[in-house]
Design a protein around this motif. Structure first.
Motif, PDB file in Angstrom:
ATOM      1  N   SER A 225       1.597  -1.286  -0.530  1.00  3.58           N
ATOM      2  CA  SER A 225      -0.280  -0.098   0.022  1.00  3.58           C
ATOM      3  C   SER A 225       0.671   1.576   0.007  1.00  3.58           C
ATOM      4  O   SER A 225       1.686   1.185   0.592  1.00  3.58           O
ATOM      5  CB  SER A 225      -1.019  -0.034   1.398  1.00  3.58           C
ATOM      6  OG  SER A 225      -1.502   1.374   1.746  1.00  3.58           O
ATOM      7  N   PRO A 226       0.937   2.693  -0.866  1.00  5.49           N
ATOM      8  CA  PRO A 226       1.534   3.552  -0.695  1.00  5.49           C
ATOM      9  C   PRO A 226       2.100   4.248   0.344  1.00  5.49           C
ATOM     10  O   PRO A 226       2.439   4.117   0.725  1.00  5.49           O
ATOM     11  CB  PRO A 226       0.857   4.273  -2.081  1.00  5.49           C
ATOM     12  CG  PRO A 226      -0.757   3.187  -2.524  1.00  5.49           C
ATOM     13  CD  PRO A 226      -0.285   1.984  -2.230  1.00  5.49           C
TER      14      PRO A 226
ATOM     15  N   ASP B  87       9.320   4.364  -9.041  1.00  7.26           N
ATOM     16  CA  ASP B  87       8.154   4.802  -8.123  1.00  7.26           C
ATOM     17  C   ASP B  87       7.320   5.002  -8.229  1.00  7.26           C
ATOM     18  O   ASP B  87       6.655   3.873  -9.662  1.00  7.26           O
ATOM     19  CB  ASP B  87       7.621   6.568  -8.579  1.00  7.26           C
ATOM     20  CG  ASP B  87       5.943   6.676  -8.247  1.00  7.26           C
ATOM     21  OD1 ASP B  87       5.533   6.590  -7.669  1.00  7.26           O
ATOM     22  OD2 ASP B  87       5.966   8.418  -8.285  1.00  7.26           O
TER      23      ASP B  87
ATOM     24  N   THR C 106       3.914   3.918  -7.783  1.00  3.78           N
ATOM     25  CA  THR C 106       2.170   4.211  -8.131  1.00  3.78           C
ATOM     26  C   THR C 106       2.241   4.616  -9.862  1.00  3.78           C
ATOM     27  O   THR C 106       1.872   4.867 -10.446  1.00  3.78           O
ATOM     28  CB  THR C 106       1.710   6.053  -7.549  1.00  3.78           C
ATOM     29  OG1 THR C 106       3.023   6.439  -7.396  1.00  3.78           O
ATOM     30  CG2 THR C 106       1.915   5.214  -5.818  1.00  3.78           C
ATOM     31  N   GLN C 107       3.894   5.188  -9.937  1.00  8.46           N
ATOM     32  CA  GLN C 107       3.943   5.810 -12.086  1.00  8.46           C
ATOM     33  C   GLN C 107       4.136   4.395 -12.070  1.00  8.46           C
ATOM     34  O   GLN C 107       3.251   4.616 -13.670  1.00  8.46           O
ATOM     35  CB  GLN C 107       5.099   5.989 -11.675  1.00  8.46           C
ATOM     36  CG  GLN C 107       4.884   7.156 -12.997  1.00  8.46           C
ATOM     37  CD  GLN C 107       6.663   7.654 -13.315  1.00  8.46           C
ATOM     38  OE1 GLN C 107       7.465   8.401 -12.168  1.00  8.46           O
ATOM     39  NE2 GLN C 107       7.304   8.636 -14.261  1.00  8.46           N
TER      40      GLN C 107
ATOM     41  N   ALA D 289       0.293   2.855 -12.830  1.00  9.55           N
ATOM     42  CA  ALA D 289      -1.054   3.232 -13.473  1.00  9.55           C
ATOM     43  C   ALA D 289      -0.534   3.647 -14.720  1.00  9.55           C
ATOM     44  O   ALA D 289      -1.348   3.683 -16.175  1.00  9.55           O
ATOM     45  CB  ALA D 289      -0.431   4.677 -13.110  1.00  9.55           C
TER      46      ALA D 289
ATOM     47  N   THR E 269      -3.221  -3.893  -7.026  1.00  6.05           N
ATOM     48  CA  THR E 269      -2.548  -2.968  -7.476  1.00  6.05           C
ATOM     49  C   THR E 269      -3.474  -0.932  -8.096  1.00  6.05           C
ATOM     50  O   THR E 269      -3.244  -0.325  -8.216  1.00  6.05           O
ATOM     51  CB  THR E 269      -2.589  -3.343  -9.436  1.00  6.05           C
ATOM     52  OG1 THR E 269      -2.005  -4.795  -9.144  1.00  6.05           O
ATOM     53  CG2 THR E 269      -1.850  -2.576 -10.155  1.00  6.05           C
TER      54      THR E 269
ATOM     55  N   SER F  29      -5.024   1.091  -5.287  1.00  3.13           N
ATOM     56  CA  SER F  29      -4.385   1.753  -4.917  1.00  3.13           C
ATOM     57  C   SER F  29      -3.176   2.255  -5.136  1.00  3.13           C
ATOM     58  O   SER F  29      -3.120   3.444  -5.502  1.00  3.13           O
ATOM     59  CB  SER F  29      -3.969   1.254  -3.865  1.00  3.13           C
ATOM     60  OG  SER F  29      -3.197  -0.040  -3.447  1.00  3.13           O
ATOM     61  N   PHE F  30      -2.465   1.558  -5.963  1.00  3.66           N
ATOM     62  CA  PHE F  30      -1.207   2.419  -6.199  1.00  3.66           C
ATOM     63  C   PHE F  30      -2.174   2.916  -7.895  1.00  3.66           C
ATOM     64  O   PHE F  30      -0.728   4.545  -7.824  1.00  3.66           O
ATOM     65  CB  PHE F  30      -0.942   1.698  -7.093  1.00  3.66           C
ATOM     66  CG  PHE F  30       0.596   0.859  -5.823  1.00  3.66           C
ATOM     67  CD1 PHE F  30       1.784   1.224  -5.391  1.00  3.66           C
ATOM     68  CD2 PHE F  30       0.078  -0.561  -4.636  1.00  3.66           C
ATOM     69  CE1 PHE F  30       2.682   1.059  -4.378  1.00  3.66           C
ATOM     70  CE2 PHE F  30       0.607  -0.975  -3.046  1.00  3.66           C
ATOM     71  CZ  PHE F  30       2.308  -0.296  -3.219  1.00  3.66           C
ATOM     72  N   ILE F  31      -2.682   3.081  -8.679  1.00  3.49           N
ATOM     73  CA  ILE F  31      -3.044   3.812  -9.639  1.00  3.49           C
ATOM     74  C   ILE F  31      -3.494   4.840  -9.488  1.00  3.49           C
ATOM     75  O   ILE F  31      -3.448   6.148  -9.625  1.00  3.49           O
ATOM     76  CB  ILE F  31      -4.109   3.147 -10.719  1.00  3.49           C
ATOM     77  CG1 ILE F  31      -3.038   1.392 -11.362  1.00  3.49           C
ATOM     78  CG2 ILE F  31      -4.802   3.379 -11.979  1.00  3.49           C
ATOM     79  CD1 ILE F  31      -4.042   0.819 -11.785  1.00  3.49           C
ATOM     80  N   ASN F  32      -4.466   4.526  -8.057  1.00  4.47           N
ATOM     81  CA  ASN F  32      -4.826   6.363  -7.912  1.00  4.47           C
ATOM     82  C   ASN F  32      -4.739   6.806  -6.871  1.00  4.47           C
ATOM     83  O   ASN F  32      -4.882   7.778  -6.393  1.00  4.47           O
ATOM     84  CB  ASN F  32      -6.245   5.574  -7.258  1.00  4.47           C
ATOM     85  CG  ASN F  32      -7.725   5.089  -8.562  1.00  4.47           C
ATOM     86  OD1 ASN F  32      -6.913   5.640  -9.515  1.00  4.47           O
ATOM     87  ND2 ASN F  32      -8.765   4.527  -8.461  1.00  4.47           N
TER      88      ASN F  32
ATOM     89  N   PRO G   2      -1.004   8.035  -6.359  1.00  4.22           N
ATOM     90  CA  PRO G   2       0.585   8.064  -6.412  1.00  4.22           C
ATOM     91  C   PRO G   2       1.045   9.371  -5.412  1.00  4.22           C
ATOM     92  O   PRO G   2       0.347  10.387  -4.817  1.00  4.22           O
ATOM     93  CB  PRO G   2       0.360   9.735  -7.403  1.00  4.22           C
ATOM     94  CG  PRO G   2      -1.032   9.869  -7.891  1.00  4.22           C
ATOM     95  CD  PRO G   2      -1.777   9.130  -7.431  1.00  4.22           C
TER      96      PRO G   2
END
Length: 379
Positions: A137-138, A195, A197-198, A201, A299, A301-304, A306
């Protein structure tokens, strides 16, 4: 439920046991108290790292909690014979690795150079607690670093005004994010950073150049339409995940190509990962990358969500280290440009790929550079 961990004893309770007798008495008559089984943590006491134990440091296994109540397990390294209050560094990563791999190696080397260090497993992975397993989780992983700072600052032999963090690979992004959010972190370094999240996404923004002597070429990120299709697929897969308590993990062979499945068409960075995690060089049975796949519901949660959105507000000194031929180099370069630190440096290791900075096999890790950076800024 109580359980022994050899030298450690812990009790973890959720549900009605947290309410207490007085609170239970105040519940409405139509309320229902549900007791949720506790999770036990099994700690390995023998030395099972991928690197040899140093005779220049003292080592012990430690536990501490993050603000979500998850118990994190770490390896504490202290310079042998050191006295007084010392500067300290929290280390974690790579993404999908455990403290017995790269982070422990970095932590031990830095302890040899005069720092108190803790290499820790992130929530839901390795020896740390958290359910379901093999997820990330970010937000929570950023807090893992902050909680490691809490832990180091509680030690008698640590100067809490001299604490830094170091993140490797995907934990490099979390390390920067933690330093952006927590001014107690006086210096932050990354090694071969992602990164996460980057990349989740936008996909890998690189052309799959097969020649290891040629730097990767940057390409366009994933289109909005392609990302929406990916989110549709992930959302539909969640039905099965929900029916199984969100405990489903992907197949190991789909997560990281095993050695016997490598072909001439396999992208070179995938070959590099496999050569570390899937061989004697870096394999560890608790590592997600060495064994199983990540949790299937992880995945979105990482896309949305950042990270590094306020990178321009970072005031702490920052060192971003990357390999010249690393497929991930653009993550470090993007982060470096965005950081607001007046004292920041991008250091490119000549001839190094991404995984060259995971271990000592190729002698590429610039320990002297990390030592100089932290000694200059944790004083």
């Amino acid at each position: 439920m109580k359980f022994k961990l050899k030298a450690l004893t812990a009790t973890l309770f959720l549900g009605s046991s947290l309410l207490g007798a007085n609170a239970m008495a105040q519940l409405p008559q139509n309320a229902t108290a549900i007791e949720v089984p506790a999770q036990s943590i099994q700690l390995t006491q023998e030395w099972d790292k991928i690197f040899p134990k140093s005779d220049k440091v003292e080592h012990r296994k430690v536990t501490f909690k993050n603000r979500y109540g998850i118990t994190l397990v770490g390896d504490l390294y202290v310079p042998k014979g050191a006295t007084g209050k010392l500067p300290a560094i929290a280390v974690s990563g790579p993404f999908g690795a455990v403290k017995e791999q790269s982070s422990g190696l970095y932590a031990q080397h830095l302890a040899e150079r005069g720092f108190v260090t803790v290499a820790f497993d992130g929530s839901f992975t390795g020896e740390s607690s958290g359910l379901p397993r093999n997820t990330a989780s970010p937000e929570i992983n950023t807090d893992d670093f902050v909680s490691a700072v809490d832990f180091l600052g509680s030690l008698d032999n640590v100067d809490r005004e001299k604490i830094g963090v170091l993140g490797i690979c995907g934990w490099g992004g979390f390390a920067l994010n933690s330093a952006i959010s927590d001014p107690r972190i006086k210096a932050v370094a990354t090694s071969t950073m992602y990164d996460m999240t980057q990349v989740m996404a936008d996909g890998y923004e690189i052309k799959m150049e097969p020649n290891p002597k040629v730097p990767y070429e940057r390409t366009s990120p994933m289109t909005t339409e392609a990302r929406y299709k990916m989110k549709q697929d992930l959302a539909n897969a969640r039905w099965e995940a929900a029916a199984n308590g969100y405990s489903l993990n992907g197949k190991a062979e789909d997560h990281l190509t095993p050695q016997d499945k490598i072909t001439a068409e396999t992208p070179r960075f995938v070959r590099e990962y496999s050569n570390f995690y899937k061989t004697k060089r870096g394999f560890h049975p608790r590592s997600v990358n060495s064994t199983t796949g990540w949790n299937t519901a992880m995945t979105p949660s990482f896309i949305n969500m950042p990270i590094l959105q306020r990178a321009g507000e970072l005031k702490a000194p920052a060192l971003v280290v990357h390999g010249e031929f690393a497929h991930s180099r653009y993550f470090g370069e993007d982060a470096y440009k965005a950081l607001g630190s007046k004292n920041k440096e991008l250091y490119i290791v000549p001839g190094a790929n991404h995984t060259d900075l995971y271990d000592d096999v190729n002698g590429k890790i610039p320990y002297d550079k990390f030592e100089q950076f932290f000694k200059a800024n944790l004083k």
